[in-house]
Design a protein around this motif. Structure first.
Motif, PDB file in Angstrom:
ATOM      1  N   VAL A   1       0.856  -1.189   0.000  1.00 33.44           N
ATOM      2  CA  VAL A   1       0.000   0.000   0.000  1.00 33.44           C
ATOM      3  C   VAL A   1       0.890   1.235   0.000  1.00 33.44           C
ATOM      4  O   VAL A   1       1.725   1.403   0.893  1.00 33.44           O
ATOM      5  N   GLY A   2       0.716   2.076  -1.017  1.00 33.96           N
ATOM      6  CA  GLY A   2       1.462   3.331  -1.089  1.00 33.96           C
ATOM      7  C   GLY A   2       0.615   4.478  -0.560  1.00 33.96           C
ATOM      8  O   GLY A   2      -0.425   4.267   0.066  1.00 33.96           O
ATOM      9  N   GLU A   3       1.053   5.686  -0.842  1.00 33.85           N
ATOM     10  CA  GLU A   3       0.334   6.858  -0.338  1.00 33.85           C
ATOM     11  C   GLU A   3      -0.815   7.244  -1.256  1.00 33.85           C
ATOM     12  O   GLU A   3      -1.990   7.143  -0.921  1.00 33.85           O
ATOM     13  N   GLN A   4      -0.480   7.682  -2.454  1.00 29.92           N
ATOM     14  CA  GLN A   4      -1.458   8.139  -3.443  1.00 29.92           C
ATOM     15  C   GLN A   4      -0.769   8.141  -4.799  1.00 29.92           C
ATOM     16  O   GLN A   4       0.457   8.202  -4.867  1.00 29.92           O
ATOM     17  N   PRO A   5      -1.542   8.089  -5.897  1.00 30.77           N
ATOM     18  CA  PRO A   5      -0.880   8.150  -7.204  1.00 30.77           C
ATOM     19  C   PRO A   5      -0.145   9.475  -7.366  1.00 30.77           C
ATOM     20  O   PRO A   5      -0.578  10.498  -6.836  1.00 30.77           O
ATOM     21  N   GLY A   6       0.966   9.439  -8.074  1.00 29.43           N
ATOM     22  CA  GLY A   6       1.693  10.664  -8.399  1.00 29.43           C
ATOM     23  C   GLY A   6       1.260  11.154  -9.776  1.00 29.43           C
ATOM     24  O   GLY A   6       0.291  10.644 -10.360  1.00 29.43           O
ATOM     25  N   ASP A   7       2.018  12.106 -10.295  1.00 28.39           N
ATOM     26  CA  ASP A   7       1.683  12.720 -11.583  1.00 28.39           C
ATOM     27  C   ASP A   7       1.564  11.671 -12.695  1.00 28.39           C
ATOM     28  O   ASP A   7       0.589  11.630 -13.441  1.00 28.39           O
ATOM     29  N   LYS A   8       2.556  10.796 -12.790  1.00 24.10           N
ATOM     30  CA  LYS A   8       2.577   9.801 -13.871  1.00 24.10           C
ATOM     31  C   LYS A   8       1.457   8.782 -13.690  1.00 24.10           C
ATOM     32  O   LYS A   8       0.816   8.374 -14.646  1.00 24.10           O
ATOM     33  N   GLU A   9       1.231   8.389 -12.444  1.00 26.04           N
ATOM     34  CA  GLU A   9       0.200   7.394 -12.168  1.00 26.04           C
ATOM     35  C   GLU A   9      -1.179   7.966 -12.487  1.00 26.04           C
ATOM     36  O   GLU A   9      -2.053   7.280 -13.003  1.00 26.04           O
ATOM     37  N   ASP A  10      -1.350   9.245 -12.171  1.00 27.84           N
ATOM     38  CA  ASP A  10      -2.624   9.914 -12.414  1.00 27.84           C
ATOM     39  C   ASP A  10      -2.961   9.902 -13.908  1.00 27.84           C
ATOM     40  O   ASP A  10      -4.104   9.719 -14.311  1.00 27.84           O
TER      41      ASP A  10
ATOM     42  N   HIS B   1      -2.427   3.761 -13.489  1.00 27.59           N
ATOM     43  CA  HIS B   1      -1.864   2.566 -12.842  1.00 27.59           C
ATOM     44  C   HIS B   1      -0.982   2.993 -11.671  1.00 27.59           C
ATOM     45  O   HIS B   1      -0.263   3.994 -11.779  1.00 27.59           O
ATOM     46  N   PRO B   2      -0.986   2.223 -10.571  1.00 36.49           N
ATOM     47  CA  PRO B   2      -0.171   2.624  -9.426  1.00 36.49           C
ATOM     48  C   PRO B   2       1.316   2.344  -9.661  1.00 36.49           C
ATOM     49  O   PRO B   2       1.676   1.397 -10.356  1.00 36.49           O
ATOM     50  N   PHE B   3       2.147   3.171  -9.065  1.00 34.29           N
ATOM     51  CA  PHE B   3       3.600   2.997  -9.043  1.00 34.29           C
ATOM     52  C   PHE B   3       4.202   2.711 -10.424  1.00 34.29           C
ATOM     53  O   PHE B   3       4.846   1.693 -10.634  1.00 34.29           O
ATOM     54  N   VAL B   4       3.961   3.628 -11.337  1.00 33.55           N
ATOM     55  CA  VAL B   4       4.603   3.490 -12.662  1.00 33.55           C
ATOM     56  C   VAL B   4       5.608   4.619 -12.907  1.00 33.55           C
ATOM     57  O   VAL B   4       6.310   4.613 -13.902  1.00 33.55           O
TER      58      VAL B   4
ATOM     59  N   THR C   1      -1.488  -1.192  -4.300  1.00 25.64           N
ATOM     60  CA  THR C   1      -2.537  -0.173  -4.285  1.00 25.64           C
ATOM     61  C   THR C   1      -2.054   1.045  -3.510  1.00 25.64           C
ATOM     62  O   THR C   1      -0.896   1.109  -3.086  1.00 25.64           O
ATOM     63  N   ASN C   2      -2.922   2.003  -3.323  1.00 22.82           N
ATOM     64  CA  ASN C   2      -2.587   3.214  -2.581  1.00 22.82           C
ATOM     65  C   ASN C   2      -3.654   3.501  -1.534  1.00 22.82           C
ATOM     66  O   ASN C   2      -4.829   3.141  -1.725  1.00 22.82           O
ATOM     67  N   ALA C   3      -3.253   4.182  -0.462  1.00 25.24           N
ATOM     68  CA  ALA C   3      -4.217   4.542   0.587  1.00 25.24           C
ATOM     69  C   ALA C   3      -5.247   5.520   0.035  1.00 25.24           C
ATOM     70  O   ALA C   3      -6.433   5.432   0.330  1.00 25.24           O
TER      71      ALA C   3
ATOM     72  N   VAL D   1       9.386   2.607   5.018  1.00 25.13           N
ATOM     73  CA  VAL D   1       9.367   3.935   4.400  1.00 25.13           C
ATOM     74  C   VAL D   1       8.761   3.863   2.993  1.00 25.13           C
ATOM     75  O   VAL D   1       8.623   2.782   2.413  1.00 25.13           O
ATOM     76  N   HIS D   2       8.419   5.026   2.480  1.00 21.52           N
ATOM     77  CA  HIS D   2       7.913   5.118   1.109  1.00 21.52           C
ATOM     78  C   HIS D   2       9.116   5.238   0.160  1.00 21.52           C
ATOM     79  O   HIS D   2      10.085   5.931   0.478  1.00 21.52           O
ATOM     80  N   PRO D   3       9.076   4.583  -1.007  1.00 24.54           N
ATOM     81  CA  PRO D   3      10.244   4.682  -1.904  1.00 24.54           C
ATOM     82  C   PRO D   3      10.585   6.115  -2.303  1.00 24.54           C
ATOM     83  O   PRO D   3      11.758   6.421  -2.560  1.00 24.54           O
TER      84      PRO D   3
HETATM   85  N1  URA Z   1       3.597   7.122  -4.827  1.00 24.04           N
HETATM   86  C1  URA Z   1       2.623   6.368  -4.290  1.00 24.04           C
HETATM   87  O1  URA Z   1       2.447   6.311  -3.084  1.00 24.04           O
HETATM   88  N2  URA Z   1       1.876   5.645  -5.086  1.00 24.04           N
HETATM   89  C2  URA Z   1       2.009   5.627  -6.389  1.00 24.04           C
HETATM   90  O2  URA Z   1       1.247   4.951  -7.056  1.00 24.04           O
HETATM   91  C3  URA Z   1       3.044   6.410  -6.943  1.00 24.04           C
HETATM   92  C4  URA Z   1       3.827   7.172  -6.150  1.00 24.04           C
END
Ligand code: URA
Length: 477
Positions: free
Chosen positions: A317-326, A330-333, A357-359, A438-440
């Motif tokens: 579980v990540g935080e939220q999609p970033g610019d690219k994911e938005d 897709h998550p974490f791309v 996924t993301n929170a 930690v978050h990447p």
């Molecule tokens: N950071 C996140 O937490 N989630 C993503 O999908 C991308 C960046």
């Protein structure tokens, strides 16, 4: 009666030229009919040129009228050209006419302009890009059905916002394309001509997985006329050609078309369970696409839902999609995703086996020029989105959840959980094992190379705890 033929439905300049000359020649509104040139007619200029030259006389209209007219002309009301000319005619002798809001013509032009602005706003808010192609050939495509003819006016917003992404917005009126430098406009397309997003995504998924079944490809479902303008032509074509070549091989074609053999019962049962989970996640994803539980949906391009095998034993579980994911959906791309991929590999975890996924499922940002700066989600936003995590958890039933960073830890554990104090150990939470780390993107932000290497190793060590746990429980099963 004078018939004025304009070049197209949104020909503001043509209307302005004709209206000016008509008014200077004292041609009354009731004596003018406005129409649009059909393909077999000559240019509008010939019709306007039939009018006597404009006398030397001049008249000015308030700037607000020009603004209103530019918007109202995009309305689908067939009477718009006549209404605008009537207003122009009346403005000659009544310069303050536009402030007479109870005047029916004034009220109507304001209502039309408002409807057009609302439609532009709707397009800016609701348009959803889908990524087609991958990496260097990635292109973003959106289908939209505007109420009015707003595409050319609305498109520059997307060029500003997604400046470094090549995109196409397809509509029934016209299509707008951005190549990173300029917007070009091509004819519209019928919805029936647009390959369904699912079909396209499905094709990519199969292709990516090496599972693409050439016997099932129907070329007619990807109209080439439509894809001609897109860079993906170069990707789709080889895909189709490959499929054609393969299906012309009688052995491959027969194999691909063969019905699958019945499977032994345990395997079949497992697949039924997986299919049920798949359906559950697909249904959740559809539902979440319209989520309005917090205001973040308004500025985000789309809901970015979780992805991965439905029988995954590990959920990240990540935080939220970033610019690219938005943009990609897709998550974490993006960059954090690349860092995560590397770390998973170093920890001996196959990303393809993990549900990610993301929170929070919408991108939160503030625009700064052409850049969208990431903003940390707040507690109400994390709470509002938690329902989706809970439902993903219930569908996937992973053995272990790894929360990446503080936002994820807060969502997964239901309370603010400091990372450093809690990382590196398994926490039992409501029957699920949880590991926080930690978050990447924290690693990406570290300025000092030495600290970066150290923190990266700690991150790997945390992920290895997850890998060991999964290996041990697999062995025990
Ligand atoms: N950071 C996140 O937490 N989630 C993503 O999908 C991308 C960046």
């Amino acid at each position: 009666m004078r018939i004025i033929v304009l070049d197209n439905d949104t020909d503001f300049e043509g209307w302005r030229r004709a209206a000016r000359r008509l008014a200077l020649n004292d041609v009354k509104p009731a004596e003018v009919a406005w129409t649009i040139r059909r393909d077999d007619e000559l240019s509008s200029a010939s019709c306007v040129n039939e009018l006597p030259d404009a006398p030397q006389a001049q008249f000015n209209v308030p700037a607000i009228f020009v603004e209103l007219a530019k918007a109202a002309i995009l309305h689908r009301n067939d009477e718009r050209f006549a209404l605008l000319y009537r207003l122009l005619w009346r403005l000659r002798s009544h310069h303050d006419l536009l402030s007479a809001t109870d005047d029916p013509d004034v009220a109507e032009v304001h209502a039309m302009a408002r409807a057009v602005y609302c439609d532009i706003d709707r397009m800016h808010t609701h348009l959803r890009f889908r990524e087609i192609g991958r990496e260097r050939t990635a292109h973003y495509v959106a289908w939209f059905e505007p109420e009015h003819r707003i595409v050319e006016l609305a498109a520059p917003f997307f060029a500003g916002r997604f400046a470094d992404m090549p995109w196409s917005i397809l509509t029934p009126d016209v299509s707008a394309h951005w190549d990173g430098h300029a917007i070009s406009i091509t004819p519209g397309v019928a919805k029936s001509e647009v390959p369904s997003e699912d079909r396209l995504e499905e094709a990519w998924r199969r292709h990516d997985n090496g599972l693409f079944n050439p016997a099932r490809l129907k070329v007619m479902e990807m109209p080439q006329a439509y894809w001609r303008n897109l860079p993906e032509d170069s990707i789709i074509k080889p895909l189709i050609e490959d499929a054609m070549r393969m299906t012309s091989d009688p052995f491959i074609a027969r194999k691909a078309a063969e019905p699958r053999k019945p499977q032994d019962p345990p395997m079949a049962r497992k697949q039924t369970q997986d299919a049920q989970a798949r359906d559950a996640i697909a249904a959740l994803r559809d539902e979440a696409a319209d989520c309005r539980a917090c205001p973040l949906w308004k500025d985000a391009t789309q809901t970015v839902f979780g992805e991965g095998p439905q029988n995954a034993t590990l959920m990240l579980v990540g935080e939220q999609p970033g610019d690219k994911e938005d943009l990609a959906g897709h998550p974490f791309v993006g960059p954090a995703g690349q860092m995560l991929d590397r770390a998973l590999e170093d920890a001996g975890i196959d990303r393809a086996s993990v549900y990610i996924t993301n929170a929070v499922k919408h991108f939160k940002f503030v625009p700064r020029g052409k850049v969208r700066l990431h903003q940390k989600p707040n507690t109400p936003e994390i709470r509002a989105c938690r329902q989706w995590y809970e439902r993903e958890l219930a569908a996937i039933k992973p053995e272990l959840v790894v929360a990446l960073g503080a936002t994820a830890a807060q969502s997964v554990l239901g309370k603010i959980t400091p990372i450093n104090k809690n990382r590196g150990r398994l926490i039992d939470h409501d029957g699920t094992k949880v590991l926080v780390t930690v978050h990447p993107s924290y690693l990406l932000r570290l300025p000092d190379e030495k600290a970066k290497a150290l923190e990266y190793q700690r991150f790997i060590d945390d992920l290895k705890i997850a890998a060991d746990q999964l290996r041990n429980s697999a062995r025990a099963a």
